[in-house]
Enzyme design. Structure first.
Site, PDB file in Angstrom:
ATOM      1  N   CYS A 193       0.727  -1.220   0.067  1.00  0.00           N
ATOM      2  CA  CYS A 193       0.026   0.050  -0.066  1.00  0.00           C
ATOM      3  C   CYS A 193       0.764   1.142  -0.020  1.00  0.00           C
ATOM      4  O   CYS A 193       0.478   2.169  -0.312  1.00  0.00           O
ATOM      5  CB  CYS A 193      -0.994  -0.011   1.522  1.00  0.00           C
ATOM      6  SG  CYS A 193      -0.035  -0.278   2.644  1.00  0.00           S
TER       7      CYS A 193
HETATM    8  P1  NAD Z   1      -9.926  -6.257   0.467  1.00  0.00           P
HETATM    9  O1  NAD Z   1     -10.184  -4.731   1.278  1.00  0.00           O
HETATM   10  O2  NAD Z   1     -10.556  -6.629  -0.716  1.00  0.00           O
HETATM   11  O3  NAD Z   1      -9.786  -7.243   1.580  1.00  0.00           O
HETATM   12  C1  NAD Z   1      -9.176  -6.909   2.812  1.00  0.00           C
HETATM   13  C2  NAD Z   1      -9.865  -7.752   4.137  1.00  0.00           C
HETATM   14  O4  NAD Z   1     -11.192  -7.555   4.064  1.00  0.00           O
HETATM   15  C3  NAD Z   1     -10.123  -9.492   3.336  1.00  0.00           C
HETATM   16  O5  NAD Z   1      -9.669 -10.013   4.549  1.00  0.00           O
HETATM   17  C4  NAD Z   1     -11.470  -9.503   2.893  1.00  0.00           C
HETATM   18  O6  NAD Z   1     -11.942 -10.854   2.779  1.00  0.00           O
HETATM   19  C5  NAD Z   1     -12.156  -8.797   3.976  1.00  0.00           C
HETATM   20  N1  NAD Z   1     -13.503  -7.967   3.321  1.00  0.00           N
HETATM   21  C6  NAD Z   1     -13.327  -7.028   2.424  1.00  0.00           C
HETATM   22  N2  NAD Z   1     -14.738  -6.802   2.464  1.00  0.00           N
HETATM   23  C7  NAD Z   1     -15.469  -7.199   3.368  1.00  0.00           C
HETATM   24  C8  NAD Z   1     -16.793  -7.173   3.925  1.00  0.00           C
HETATM   25  N3  NAD Z   1     -17.725  -6.355   3.308  1.00  0.00           N
HETATM   26  N4  NAD Z   1     -16.951  -7.724   4.849  1.00  0.00           N
HETATM   27  C9  NAD Z   1     -16.233  -8.554   5.529  1.00  0.00           C
HETATM   28  N5  NAD Z   1     -14.905  -8.928   5.059  1.00  0.00           N
HETATM   29  C10 NAD Z   1     -14.619  -8.096   4.091  1.00  0.00           C
HETATM   30  O7  NAD Z   1      -8.354  -5.744   0.237  1.00  0.00           O
HETATM   31  P2  NAD Z   1      -7.060  -6.714  -0.470  1.00  0.00           P
HETATM   32  O8  NAD Z   1      -7.224  -6.495  -2.004  1.00  0.00           O
HETATM   33  O9  NAD Z   1      -7.162  -7.984   0.267  1.00  0.00           O
HETATM   34  O10 NAD Z   1      -5.857  -5.719  -0.361  1.00  0.00           O
HETATM   35  C11 NAD Z   1      -5.386  -4.569  -0.742  1.00  0.00           C
HETATM   36  C12 NAD Z   1      -6.123  -3.293  -0.192  1.00  0.00           C
HETATM   37  O11 NAD Z   1      -5.596  -3.381   1.214  1.00  0.00           O
HETATM   38  C13 NAD Z   1      -5.328  -2.120  -0.964  1.00  0.00           C
HETATM   39  O12 NAD Z   1      -6.404  -0.953  -0.934  1.00  0.00           O
HETATM   40  C14 NAD Z   1      -4.244  -1.640  -0.049  1.00  0.00           C
HETATM   41  O13 NAD Z   1      -3.924  -0.392   0.030  1.00  0.00           O
HETATM   42  C15 NAD Z   1      -4.822  -2.134   1.485  1.00  0.00           C
HETATM   43  N6  NAD Z   1      -3.808  -2.207   2.179  1.00  0.00           N
HETATM   44  C16 NAD Z   1      -3.593  -1.179   3.334  1.00  0.00           C
HETATM   45  C17 NAD Z   1      -2.696  -1.499   4.340  1.00  0.00           C
HETATM   46  C18 NAD Z   1      -2.435  -0.643   5.313  1.00  0.00           C
HETATM   47  O14 NAD Z   1      -1.531  -0.649   6.076  1.00  0.00           O
HETATM   48  N7  NAD Z   1      -2.858   0.692   5.335  1.00  0.00           N
HETATM   49  C19 NAD Z   1      -1.731  -2.810   3.910  1.00  0.00           C
HETATM   50  C20 NAD Z   1      -2.216  -3.621   3.155  1.00  0.00           C
HETATM   51  C21 NAD Z   1      -3.167  -3.435   2.290  1.00  0.00           C
END
Ligand code: NAD
Length: 476
Positions: free
Chosen positions: A282
């Site tokens: 990220c």
């Molecule tokens: P994602 O939002 O698709 O998924 C993240 C987690 O949330 C997963 O475990 C997913 O199963 C869960 N999730 C998503 N929607 C949900 C819902 N409605 N209900 C319950 N659970 C739900 O993200 P991703 O593609 O896995 O990761 C990438 C994103 O994460 C990017 O936007 C990146 O910038 C961000 N990120 C941020 C950090 C940080 O430290 N700020 C670190 C890593 C990734």
């Protein structure tokens, strides 16, 4: 109890047990695992995860900080074990089809080695005529942590160390696409922890993660704190839960390069940071704003550092249509893929030494404005550094996540830092220097911009409590 453990994970665990038995000499005291023991923190239902975590936390609560630190060290050593490190890094790339094995090794190693432990939990004391008051960082209890596909193992390692150092236990809700890898790591850690005398199930997860299971975790009164590392949807969901929540959301980190920078070094740093783990972190450089006077020279140097430039408009638009979805976001199957793979899909074959795709576009282009998490880096030509900073501010979209600047002009560096207000601001280095990889500081894989904890560490997962002794122990 019937267990439905993944055959692949089971095979790995069995081979570990056999290896240990052999090391000890077959037939000696190492007991065969019972059916219950083979769960090692991975349960068929969320309620079992939460109950087991609650039981573990009741024991952990009464351990000394030194004992907690001992268990933190067990986590570090277990992850740094060559076999485990290679296995989890390889499994993460294979299962999620995201990122690069070599970079996963770097990230997992950084998380295991350098995530802060109990030294982070400093005590403040106040004394006077009325005695002494201590202010201490204390456990929350059971924490529910939702982890992303992009850093599945890094986040589990980093969160587990921080949370257990703080006296908490943790229930993970991993992304379903990182289920096997997460289960392997959770079980490997529990095995090592139990062997060293720690309570069972300080780290748990549900066997088949799902939105329903995550919702159950969020609603459980036994889970006292929620942590979401992921995109905007899940961050918003935990912040609306009514519980103490930490949100670590998306970014779209811009880079500004001005005419006072060391352009050769800036080019190398930008390519290294932007292509790291195929651009999924990220914090990774996602768009560049460079002033006109050095723009072409920067581009030439970036090509020399392992980038492939796409020049014609038609190919740029073809690339966009291939890698984006109908909502104007990234197509999942291209997230974290290599530059070579992506170029191949638009009919361009390059050497494996190419790690990044670059192009000049205008600032409105969706490649600039969208977090794509692919090794595609757009560059925007700017009249001057003030315009570059202004456009960088716009493209960051108020995420206040991460930004980079290459410059030796202190006034302009300060201006960018003040205006963007990002959690991480790296000057004259690659983005990963902000995570202590080649820079000072420490790694975290939960960067909490929205809720303000910043680079999370054990104290982020603690409650600040005070303990008062009236009229005594002022010994001044
Ligand atoms: P994602 O939002 O698709 O998924 C993240 C987690 O949330 C997963 O475990 C997913 O199963 C869960 N999730 C998503 N929607 C949900 C819902 N409605 N209900 C319950 N659970 C739900 O993200 P991703 O593609 O896995 O990761 C990438 C994103 O994460 C990017 O936007 C990146 O910038 C961000 N990120 C941020 C950090 C940080 O430290 N700020 C670190 C890593 C990734």
């Amino acid at each position: 109890m019937s267990t439905n453990i993944d055959p692949e994970v089971m095979r790995t665990l069995v081979s570990q047990v056999i290896k240990e038995l052999k090391e000890k000499g077959a037939g000696t005291s190492c007991p065969a695992p019972t059916a219950a023991a083979t769960l090692y923190g991975v349960f068929p239902t969320m309620s079992e995860c939460i109950d087991a975590s609650t039981k573990a936390q009741e024991v952990l609560l009464f351990q000394t900080p030194a004992t907690r630190q001992k268990w933190v060290e067990v986590i570090r050593h277990t992850c740094l074990d060559k076999r485990n490190m290679e296995m989890m890094s390889r499994m993460a790339v294979e299962e999620t089809a995201i990122g690069r094995y070599e970079d996963k090794i770097i990230k997992n190693t950084a998380a295991a080695k350098y995530t802060p432990g109990i030294e982070d939990l400093s005590t403040d004391a106040r004394t006077g005529g009325h005695g002494i008051t201590l202010f201490e960082y204390c456990p929350f209890g059971v924490i529910g942590s939702i982890t992303p596909t992009t850093n599945p193992t890094e986040t589990i390692i980093n969160n587990s160390i921080c949370m257990i150092a703080g006296g908490n236990t943790v229930v993970f809700s991993p992304h379903p696409r990182a289920r096997k890898t997460s289960a392997f790591l959770v079980q490997t850690l529990n095995r090592a922890l139990e062997k060293s005398g720690a309570p069972a199930n300080m780290i748990t997860m549900v066997q088949n993660p799902s939105i329903e299971a995550t919702n159950e975790m969020m609603a459980s009164p036994k889970v006292r704190m929620l942590v979401a590392t992921g995109g905007p949807g899940i961050v918003k969901t935990v912040l609306s839960s009514g519980k103490k929540a930490i949100g670590a959301g998306p970014g779209n980190p811009p880079v500004v390069v001005d005419e006072t920078a060391n352009i050769e070094q800036a080019a190398k740093d930008i390519v290294a940071g932007s292509s790291f783990d195929n651009n999924v972190p990220c914090i990774a450089e996602k768009e560049v704003f460079a002033v006109d006077s050095i723009f072409d020279y920067l581009l030439i140097n970036m090509k020399g550092a392992g980038s492939y430039e796409i020049k014609d408009r038609e190919t740029i638009e073809k690339l966009w249509s291939v890698v984006s979805n109908e909502k104007g976001g990234p197509k999942v199957e291209f997230v974290g893929k290599s530059a070579q793979y992506i170029l191949d899909k638009i009919g361009i074959q390059v050497e494996g030494s190419i790690h990044l795709i670059i192009m000049e576009v205008n600032k409105e282009h969706p490649f600039v404005q969208t977090e794509m998490m692919m090794p595609i880096l757009p560059l925007v030509r700017c009249d001057n550094v003030d315009q570059a900073i202004e456009w960088a501010y716009e493209s960051e979209h108020g995420n206040r996540h991460s930004a980079m600047m290459h410059s030796t002009n202190i006034a302009k560096l300060s201006k960018m830092a003040k205006l963007l207000q990002t959690t991480i601001f790296v000057k004259n280095g690659p983005s990963f220097a902000g995570l202590g990889i080649g820079g000072e500081g420490y790694p975290t894989f939960t960067i909490a911009g929205p809720t303000g904890e910043g680079l999370t560490s054990p104290k982020s997962f603690c409650r600040r409590r005070e303990c008062v002794l009236k009229d005594m122990f002022n010994i001044r």
